[in-house]
Design an enzyme around this catalytic site. Structure first.
Site, PDB file in Angstrom:
ATOM      1  N   SER A 219       0.833  -1.213   0.000  1.00  0.00           N
ATOM      2  CA  SER A 219       0.000   0.000   0.000  1.00  0.00           C
ATOM      3  C   SER A 219       0.868   1.264   0.000  1.00  0.00           C
ATOM      4  O   SER A 219       0.644   2.178  -0.800  1.00  0.00           O
ATOM      5  CB  SER A 219      -0.972   0.004   1.180  1.00  0.00           C
TER       6      SER A 219
ATOM      7  N   ARG B 149      11.588   5.099 -11.170  1.00  0.00           N
ATOM      8  CA  ARG B 149      11.758   4.419 -12.456  1.00  0.00           C
ATOM      9  C   ARG B 149      12.894   3.407 -12.374  1.00  0.00           C
ATOM     10  O   ARG B 149      14.013   3.673 -12.844  1.00  0.00           O
ATOM     11  CB  ARG B 149      12.030   5.484 -13.531  1.00  0.00           C
TER      12      ARG B 149
ATOM     13  N   HIS C  15      -2.155  -8.877   1.763  1.00  0.00           N
ATOM     14  CA  HIS C  15      -1.903  -7.611   2.479  1.00  0.00           C
ATOM     15  C   HIS C  15      -3.100  -7.340   3.397  1.00  0.00           C
ATOM     16  O   HIS C  15      -3.395  -8.148   4.266  1.00  0.00           O
ATOM     17  CB  HIS C  15      -1.649  -6.519   1.432  1.00  0.00           C
TER      18      HIS C  15
ATOM     19  N   ARG D 232      -4.240   3.496   7.314  1.00  0.00           N
ATOM     20  CA  ARG D 232      -3.047   3.558   6.468  1.00  0.00           C
ATOM     21  C   ARG D 232      -2.934   4.918   5.765  1.00  0.00           C
ATOM     22  O   ARG D 232      -1.838   5.403   5.512  1.00  0.00           O
ATOM     23  CB  ARG D 232      -3.084   2.383   5.477  1.00  0.00           C
TER      24      ARG D 232
HETATM   25  N1  HAX Z   1       1.027 -19.779   5.980  1.00  0.00           N
HETATM   26  C1  HAX Z   1       1.560 -20.689   5.128  1.00  0.00           C
HETATM   27  N2  HAX Z   1       2.647 -20.478   4.387  1.00  0.00           N
HETATM   28  C2  HAX Z   1       3.267 -19.305   4.540  1.00  0.00           C
HETATM   29  C3  HAX Z   1       2.822 -18.328   5.450  1.00  0.00           C
HETATM   30  C4  HAX Z   1       1.645 -18.587   6.166  1.00  0.00           C
HETATM   31  N3  HAX Z   1       1.096 -17.690   6.997  1.00  0.00           N
HETATM   32  N4  HAX Z   1       3.653 -17.280   5.379  1.00  0.00           N
HETATM   33  C5  HAX Z   1       4.587 -17.576   4.465  1.00  0.00           C
HETATM   34  N5  HAX Z   1       4.352 -18.809   3.962  1.00  0.00           N
HETATM   35  C6  HAX Z   1       5.061 -19.473   2.870  1.00  0.00           C
HETATM   36  C7  HAX Z   1       4.981 -18.603   1.632  1.00  0.00           C
HETATM   37  O1  HAX Z   1       3.726 -18.773   0.949  1.00  0.00           O
HETATM   38  C8  HAX Z   1       6.172 -19.086   0.830  1.00  0.00           C
HETATM   39  O2  HAX Z   1       5.813 -20.324   0.229  1.00  0.00           O
HETATM   40  P1  HAX Z   1       6.340 -20.687  -1.249  1.00  0.00           P
HETATM   41  O3  HAX Z   1       7.823 -20.776  -1.123  1.00  0.00           O
HETATM   42  O4  HAX Z   1       5.661 -21.994  -1.517  1.00  0.00           O
HETATM   43  O5  HAX Z   1       5.880 -19.568  -2.145  1.00  0.00           O
HETATM   44  C9  HAX Z   1       7.188 -19.365   1.935  1.00  0.00           C
HETATM   45  O6  HAX Z   1       6.434 -19.542   3.156  1.00  0.00           O
HETATM   46  C10 HAX Z   1       8.183 -18.249   2.144  1.00  0.00           C
HETATM   47  O7  HAX Z   1       7.473 -17.060   2.354  1.00  0.00           O
HETATM   48  P2  HAX Z   1       8.089 -15.887   3.272  1.00  0.00           P
HETATM   49  O8  HAX Z   1       9.350 -15.425   2.614  1.00  0.00           O
HETATM   50  O9  HAX Z   1       8.158 -16.298   4.692  1.00  0.00           O
HETATM   51  O10 HAX Z   1       6.954 -14.772   3.189  1.00  0.00           O
HETATM   52  P3  HAX Z   1       6.727 -13.711   2.054  1.00  0.00           P
HETATM   53  O11 HAX Z   1       7.579 -12.531   2.324  1.00  0.00           O
HETATM   54  O12 HAX Z   1       6.830 -14.316   0.704  1.00  0.00           O
HETATM   55  O13 HAX Z   1       5.190 -13.342   2.270  1.00  0.00           O
HETATM   56  C11 HAX Z   1       3.255 -12.865   3.547  1.00  0.00           C
HETATM   57  C12 HAX Z   1       4.765 -12.619   3.396  1.00  0.00           C
HETATM   58  C13 HAX Z   1       2.727 -11.920   4.602  1.00  0.00           C
HETATM   59  C14 HAX Z   1       2.558 -12.557   2.227  1.00  0.00           C
HETATM   60  C15 HAX Z   1       3.044 -14.349   3.954  1.00  0.00           C
HETATM   61  O14 HAX Z   1       3.626 -14.580   5.212  1.00  0.00           O
HETATM   62  C16 HAX Z   1       1.582 -14.729   3.974  1.00  0.00           C
HETATM   63  O15 HAX Z   1       1.021 -15.105   2.928  1.00  0.00           O
HETATM   64  N6  HAX Z   1       0.907 -14.672   5.168  1.00  0.00           N
HETATM   65  C17 HAX Z   1      -0.497 -14.946   5.267  1.00  0.00           C
HETATM   66  C18 HAX Z   1      -1.297 -13.756   4.777  1.00  0.00           C
HETATM   67  C19 HAX Z   1      -1.171 -12.606   5.740  1.00  0.00           C
HETATM   68  O16 HAX Z   1      -1.315 -12.744   6.957  1.00  0.00           O
HETATM   69  N7  HAX Z   1      -0.943 -11.392   5.198  1.00  0.00           N
HETATM   70  C20 HAX Z   1      -0.876 -10.166   6.007  1.00  0.00           C
HETATM   71  C21 HAX Z   1       0.554  -9.710   6.292  1.00  0.00           C
HETATM   72  C22 HAX Z   1       0.597  -8.430   7.080  1.00  0.00           C
HETATM   73  C23 HAX Z   1       0.162  -7.301   6.215  1.00  0.00           C
HETATM   74  O17 HAX Z   1       0.795  -6.877   5.269  1.00  0.00           O
HETATM   75  N8  HAX Z   1      -1.013  -6.818   6.448  1.00  0.00           N
HETATM   76  O18 HAX Z   1      -1.528  -5.894   5.666  1.00  0.00           O
END
Ligand code: HAX
Length: 439
Positions: A240, A418, A270, A398
């Protein structure tokens, strides 16, 4: 009248030489390197943005202008009998870096109140949406529609010196922020209350007025203040904040930029995660027929979700590597106010079972809960059960950090963003491999 703009002007004049010096004398200094993994992996961790509004430490969590969240909650002025500080005080802190006095906050409350009237056509835009539309889409469109009000766009057309662009950006920001609670509660009334709207009360601060317009009694005013404050900013690289910064870098106005940031916030990875948590838990509650799951049943549910290729909503983070302090603040509020709430008990159980499971699965870099694991539960407890609406609340919060960032973007003359892209062929050439098909 608030003295905020004059305080800000002084701060901007003090800060400009720092940015100029870094650019002029150290422009070629190497801060970071970029790996192929980062290029293909969503630019994780590349140090290539600058903001002074907040900083996210992976272990400690967010600091607003150098203050941890517990410090922010302790030090910002609050109203008589209120548990949570004024949201307007946070805006003052984010913009200037100074903790405001109660008088300064009260002046700002007045300033917001004067600017809160929403133009009629915005309500017409909202009314034009079909009834079952996504509240975030409606919210985004209502903000977008207001770009015809932009003072900055008008000044730009008339030929403003770029050194002065922050001033109309500031005016636009206050005008927009003051209206967001009015717009959000109108959308809520349209979607879930047959259009029965409660008109705002100009004598109230943002938190209390939001509670009033939502038709909610105390302590919902404090819930609103807490919610808006903890969601305000999370440094610059999240979807965001980064979207808003990118869009505004083309000198788009605050309305165009904030509408875009709302669209990014609406995604399930997010801001939407807060409602996903509720949806996911409700599904479990339905399966349990109202019974509280045992620890083993909860573990099974978590594993079933993971085995079906889905993420556990509300857990994990792209930067954080410990429990999110925004989660902790809400948890403490819940332990004090709603310890017996059945969904809170589910969330509490999740706090116990999910981290060890994510560790055992070994994928998520951060197995701990984030802000979204708790926020929906509190809203649900106070009768806001339409969880499609939760991300709109996040969006109001936000916007406070976004506007502070964008005013400073213009003040420090940050240019058009960019970065450079490469092709897969080029990456293969850099690392010295041929495309798979040719091997
Ligand atoms: N459940 C299961 N698997 C998860 C996970 C979770 N809560 N969090 C991370 N992983 C997985 C990822 O999907 C990724 O799998 P792949 O290699 O198969 O793609 C792996 O673990 C590595 O991911 P990461 O490096 O730890 O996390 P990212 O930086 O890629 O992603 C996220 C961060 C927040 C998107 C991720 O932790 C997630 O999907 N969490 C659940 C959704 C969530 O709670 N989102 C809100 C986050 C806070 C926020 O921004 N709020 O607005």
């Amino acid at each position: 009248m608030s003295n905020l703009k004059e305080v800000l002007r002084e701060k901007i004049n003090q800060h400009r030489p720092r940015t100029e010096r870094l650019n002029d004398e150290f422009g070629d200094f190497v801060v970071d390197k970029v790996t192929i993994g980062q290029i293909l992996g969503g630019m994780r961790g590349i140090k290539c943005l600058v903001t002074d509004i907040s900083y996210l430490d992976p272990n400690e969590g967010i600091r607003y202008r150098g203050y941890t969240l517990p410090e922010v909650f302790e030090k910002l002025p609050r109203g008589k009998g209120a548990e949570m500080p004024y949201v307007e005080g946070l805006f003052y802190l984010l913009l200037t870096g100074d903790l405001p006095t109660l008088n300064q906050v009260e002046d700002l409350i007045d300033e917001f109140s004067k600017r809160r009237i929403v133009p009629r056509y915005v309500y017409e835009v909202i009314d034009a949406w079909p009834c079952c539309s996504n509240p975030m889409s409606i919210f985004s469109s209502a903000i977008l529609a207001m770009s015809r009000e932009s003072f900055m766009a008008k000044k730009y057309k008339a030929g403003i010196n770029k050194m002065d662009l922050w001033e109309p950006m500031y005016e636009d920001s206050l005008n927009m922020l003051a209206k967001l609670p009015e717009i959000a509660t109108y959308i809520y009334a349209k979607l879930y209350r047959d259009g029965k709207r409660i008109v705002g009360n100009p004598d109230l601060d943002v938190g209390a007025n939001f509670a009033h317009m939502m038709g909610k009694a105390k302590p919902y005013d404090d819930v609103a203040r807490m919610h808006f404050i903890i969601h305000a900013d999370h440094e610059s690289g999240n979807v965001s904040a980064h979207t808003a910064h990118l869009v505004a870098s083309s000198l788009s106005d605050i309305y165009l930029s904030t509408s875009a940031m709302i669209n990014g916030l609406a995604g399930p990875l997010h801001g939407l995660a807060n409602q996903e948590v509720l949806r996911w838990l409700q599904d479990l509650m339905d399966k349990m027929g109202g019974e509280t799951p045992t620890e083993n049943e909860m573990k099974q549910y978590v594993w079933d979700t993971l085995h079906s290729g889905q993420v556990i909503p509300g857990f994990g983070h792209a930067v954080l590597r410990k429990t999110d302090p925004r989660y902790t603040i809400q948890r403490e509020f819940s332990l004090k106010h709603i310890p017996e709430d059945p969904i809170f008990k589910y969330v509490d159980l999740l706090y116990k079972v999910v981290p060890p499971i994510l560790k055992e699965q070994g994928k998520a870099k951060n197995p701990w809960p984030n802000v979204d694991a708790q926020s929906g539960v509190i809203q649900w407890h106070y009768g806001l059960t339409e969880y499609d609406f939760y991300t709109v609340l996040f969006g109001i919060g936000r916007a406070i950090g976004i506007t502070a960032n964008l005013i400073w973007d213009r003040a420090l003359l940050y240019p058009l963003e960019r970065p450079k892209s490469l092709t897969t062929d080029m990456l293969e050439k850099i690392v010295g491999v041929k495309p798979k098909a040719e091997e």
